[in-house]
Scaffold this active site. Sequence first.
Site, mmCIF file in Angstrom:
data_model
loop_
_atom_site.group_PDB
_atom_site.id
_atom_site.type_symbol
_atom_site.label_atom_id
_atom_site.label_comp_id
_atom_site.label_asym_id
_atom_site.label_seq_id
_atom_site.Cartn_x
_atom_site.Cartn_y
_atom_site.Cartn_z
ATOM 1 N N LYS A 6 0.653 -0.922 -0.062
ATOM 2 C CA LYS A 6 -0.162 -0.010 0.022
ATOM 3 C C LYS A 6 0.772 1.608 0.028
ATOM 4 O O LYS A 6 2.518 1.256 0.388
ATOM 5 C CB LYS A 6 -1.320 -0.082 1.127
ATOM 6 N N ARG A 8 -3.834 -9.762 3.299
ATOM 7 C CA ARG A 8 -4.008 -10.154 2.261
ATOM 8 C C ARG A 8 -2.635 -10.268 1.131
ATOM 9 O O ARG A 8 -2.140 -8.356 1.682
ATOM 10 C CB ARG A 8 -5.254 -9.740 1.822
#
Length: 269
Positions: free
Chosen positions: A206, A241
Amino acid sequence: MGIVNATPDSFSDGGRFLDPEAALAHARRLIAEGADILDVGAESTRPGAEPVEADVEIQRLVPLITAIRAESEVPISVDTMKPAVAGAAVAAGATIWNDVTALRHAADSLQIAAELGCEVVLMHMQGQPRTMQAEPHYDDVVAEVTAFLAERAEAAMAAGVARERIWLDPGIGFGKHMLRHNLPLMAGLDRIVALGFPVLLGASRKAFIGALSGGADADHRLGGSIAAALAGASAGVAAVRVHDVAETIQALNVQAAIAQASDAGARSL
């Protein structure tokens, strides 16, 4: 949870696995590396992403899910906000509906989730993918995200989704300032875990990791992604994830072994 993005525009690997054979090969690789779950998506939800029609998602997803299911029993999660896509994916062999809108996208999302009888992941997102990073605001990000997830879990149960089939996801990077919101949310994961539902953490590659590492692009955020996964495990999340399955499993195994040795040492005193 290993990520298979059958999309042309995902933030990290967009276009790499749009070809069905490439996506299937990637899924096989993640399974071989030890993924417990595969999360398969056909619509990017990166900041600024454009919506995809349901029939396009279905065309990308169903053959892939069918092919994976034909050769593996690994649980498959479908990453979609559309009930029609979730239904087609479950019919093809998926067992989890991973919804970034927490079953708010369509009026019948909650009802369809209950009818499908699959597990559901309810994620927090402020705004929509196209606009979610346009000045997101919270007074207390941890309290607000926790309250939202608790409310959506209650709504799902009221619609007939069994409590034991509900997962929660804080939505790292979804309508959050890279550092001002994501970091407190990472630090407060234990408060979401305390709600009593399994928590899924999606922090892999991210943008906040890039912001903390000199602007590193998505392909150069492995170290930070592993650090986030370890922090999540320490807070008690049920799954992470990730794009890099083998490396994350190795890190989690080492963390667990050290914790076990520490516990054994404490018992011997």
